[in-house]
Design an enzyme around this catalytic site. Structure first.
Site, PDB file in Angstrom:
ATOM      1  N   ARG A  71      52.915  63.207  35.018  1.00 52.24           N
ATOM      2  CA  ARG A  71      53.425  64.508  34.583  1.00 52.24           C
ATOM      3  C   ARG A  71      52.694  64.982  33.325  1.00 52.24           C
ATOM      4  O   ARG A  71      53.002  64.565  32.215  1.00 52.24           O
ATOM      5  CB  ARG A  71      54.927  64.401  34.308  1.00 52.24           C
ATOM      6  CG  ARG A  71      55.559  65.648  33.720  1.00 52.24           C
ATOM      7  CD  ARG A  71      55.755  66.744  34.721  1.00 52.24           C
ATOM      8  NE  ARG A  71      56.732  66.385  35.747  1.00 52.24           N
ATOM      9  CZ  ARG A  71      56.999  67.150  36.804  1.00 52.24           C
ATOM     10  NH1 ARG A  71      56.363  68.292  36.983  1.00 52.24           N
ATOM     11  NH2 ARG A  71      57.897  66.761  37.703  1.00 52.24           N
ATOM     12  N   HIS A 172      46.415  72.279  37.995  1.00 50.60           N
ATOM     13  CA  HIS A 172      47.813  72.434  37.526  1.00 50.60           C
ATOM     14  C   HIS A 172      47.895  72.135  36.021  1.00 50.60           C
ATOM     15  O   HIS A 172      48.534  71.172  35.587  1.00 50.60           O
ATOM     16  CB  HIS A 172      48.698  71.478  38.323  1.00 50.60           C
ATOM     17  CG  HIS A 172      50.161  71.761  38.291  1.00 50.60           C
ATOM     18  ND1 HIS A 172      50.854  72.003  37.113  1.00 50.60           N
ATOM     19  CD2 HIS A 172      51.074  71.832  39.285  1.00 50.60           C
ATOM     20  CE1 HIS A 172      52.135  72.201  37.400  1.00 50.60           C
ATOM     21  NE2 HIS A 172      52.283  72.115  38.714  1.00 50.60           N
ATOM     22  N   ASP A 217      58.490  80.941  37.381  1.00 50.13           N
ATOM     23  CA  ASP A 217      57.663  80.237  38.361  1.00 50.13           C
ATOM     24  C   ASP A 217      57.073  81.288  39.304  1.00 50.13           C
ATOM     25  O   ASP A 217      57.726  81.732  40.243  1.00 50.13           O
ATOM     26  CB  ASP A 217      58.511  79.221  39.136  1.00 50.13           C
ATOM     27  CG  ASP A 217      57.666  78.308  40.021  1.00 50.13           C
ATOM     28  OD1 ASP A 217      56.443  78.516  40.099  1.00 50.13           O
ATOM     29  OD2 ASP A 217      58.249  77.399  40.642  1.00 50.13           O
ATOM     30  N   GLU A 276      47.904  77.985  35.839  1.00 48.68           N
ATOM     31  CA  GLU A 276      47.086  77.229  36.778  1.00 48.68           C
ATOM     32  C   GLU A 276      46.117  78.132  37.529  1.00 48.68           C
ATOM     33  O   GLU A 276      46.540  79.058  38.216  1.00 48.68           O
ATOM     34  CB  GLU A 276      47.996  76.510  37.783  1.00 48.68           C
ATOM     35  CG  GLU A 276      49.134  75.748  37.108  1.00 48.68           C
ATOM     36  CD  GLU A 276      50.247  75.375  38.086  1.00 48.68           C
ATOM     37  OE1 GLU A 276      49.945  75.129  39.275  1.00 48.68           O
ATOM     38  OE2 GLU A 276      51.419  75.334  37.671  1.00 48.68           O
TER      39      GLU A 276
END
Length: 319
Positions: A71, A172, A217, A276
Site C-alpha cells: 500500500r 497508481h 474517487d 494516477e
C-alpha cells in the site's frame, strides 16, 4: 574532514535488501535526490528530494509480505485497472517478482541520466491460466539530475496464436501531502469524469480546481498531458507529465474507508492523495508483435503565491 558533496563518489545505482529482505534498487543523483524500486511489484517505494524529504506516501500499515500488494509508492495496474474485468482488482503485476533487465532494447531517445534501472516481467505458466496471453512488460525507472522521476512502460504482445489482447493500465501513484484539505489539483477543469462513488456515472468537472472535503474517487477522461497537485502548506507543487495515458484517476478514501482498510492507518488519508496517469475508459488492444508505451514524469516545483492564494496556472504553464 568532510568531503564536499560535489566531490563525493556517487553510487548512482545500488542493489540491496529492503523491508523483510525484499530486493530493491536504490537510485541516487548528485544533488542528493533518491528513489527506491522494489523488484516485488516493480514498484517505486520511495522518492526523496535533495533535502531527503519523502515525496511518496507509503502507509505505516503497509504489508511487505508477498503475495499481498504493498500500500503506497507507485503500484502498477496491469492488465486490468480496478474491477473493470474478470481479474483481481488492479491486475496481477503489482504482486509479482520482476527481474532486472540486463540487456534492454535501445530507447528512441538517449539521455545523460545515470540513475536508472530496467526491469522486465514475462508471463508465467500460472498467470497464463488466469489471463491466457503472452506478453513482455519492460519498465524503465529513471531519476533525473534535477530529481525528476520518470517511469516508462513498454508492453509487447508475444502471442504466437495470432490473438490480440486488450488491457487497461495505471501508474497508481500515492503522493505525500501535508494536509489533504489544503490541496488543489489543477489541469482537470471542464473535463468529463466517471464517478466511482456513483456507479461510474458521467459528470463534467465544474470547479476551477479539485479540492478535498470528503471521499473522492473519479476517472477523468481524455485529460491534458500535464496535471498539477498544489500542496498549500508545504508551498510545493507536483507536476505530472504523461504520454500514452489519456485518463487520470483521482482518489482519496477519507475517514470511513480508511478505517475499513487493514493496511491503511485510520488518519493517514489526511497525508496522501492518489493522482494516477491511466488508460481506463478505452482499453488498449495490441496485435501480436505490437508494442505499447506509456510514460509518466513527475517533478516538484515551488508553489507561487499571490495574496495568499496559489498562483493559478503557473505550474501548468511552465515547462
Amino acid at each position: 574532514m568532510a568531503v564536499p558533496l560535489e566531490k563525493r563518489e556517487i553510487v548512482f545505482v545500488e542493489r540491496c535488501k529492503g523491508v523483510n529482505g525484499l530486493e530493491k534498487v536504490v537510485l541516487r543523483e548528485v544533488r542528493g535526490c533518491s528513489a527506491e524500486v522494489y523488484l516485488y511489484g516493480g514498484q517505486v517505494m520511495s522518492w526523496k528530494n535533495e533535502h531527503e524529504e519523502e515525496l511518496l506516501f507509503v502507509s505505516s500499515k503497509a504489508t511487505f509480505k508477498p503475495p499481498k500488494a504493498i500500500r503506497g509508492g507507485i503500484p502498477i495496474c496491469f492488465p486490468q485497472f480496478s474491477n473493470l474485468g474478470p481479474l483481481e482488482p488492479h491486475g496481477f503485476v503489482r504482486n509479482r517478482f520482476w527481474s532486472i533487465d540486463d540487456d534492454p532494447p535501445p530507447f528512441a531517445t538517449t539521455s545523460p541520466n545515470k540513475a536508472f534501472v530496467d526491469l522486465i516481467l514475462k508471463l508465467s505458466d500460472e498467470d497464463f491460466k488466469i489471463w491466457p496471453h503472452r506478453y513482455e512488460f519492460r519498465l524503465r525507472i529513471t531519476l533525473g539530475p534535477g530529481g525528476d522521476l520518470m517511469l516508462t512502460s513498454r508492453i509487447r504482445n508475444m502471442n504466437t496464436d495470432g490473438k490480440s489482447f486488450p488491457f487497461t493500465f495505471a501508474y497508481h501513484t500515492y503522493f505525500s501531502v501535508t494536509d489533504i484539505s489544503e490541496v488543489r489539483v489543477e489541469g482537470l477543469e471542464t473535463i468529463d469524469y466517471l464517478d466511482n462513488l456513483k456507479n461510474r456515472e458521467r459528470f463534467t468537472e465544474q470547479g476551477d480546481a479539485i479540492t478535498f472535503e470528503s471521499e473522492l474517487d473519479r476517472i477523468y477522461l481524455s485529460t491534458p498531458t500535464k496535471i498539477a497537485i498544489l500542496d498549500h502548506e508545504r508551498k510545493r507543487t507536483f507536476v505530472l507529465r504523461k504520454d500514452g495515458l489519456p485518463d487520470a484517476v483521482v482518489w482519496n478514501p477519507w475517514d470511513r474507508k480508511a478505517k475499513a482498510m487493514a493496511d491503511f492507518g485510520d488518519e493517514e488519508y489526511k497525508q496522501m492523495l492518489c493522482v494516477e496517469a491511466a488508460c481506463v475508459e478505452k482499453p488498449i488492444t495490441l496485435k501480436p508483435g505490437e508494442e505499447w508505451r506509456g510514460r509518466l514524469e513527475i517533478s516538484v516545483v515551488p508553489s507561487s503565491y499571490c495574496s495568499g492564494q496559489l498562483d493559478p496556472r503557473r505550474a501548468l504553464q511552465s515547462g
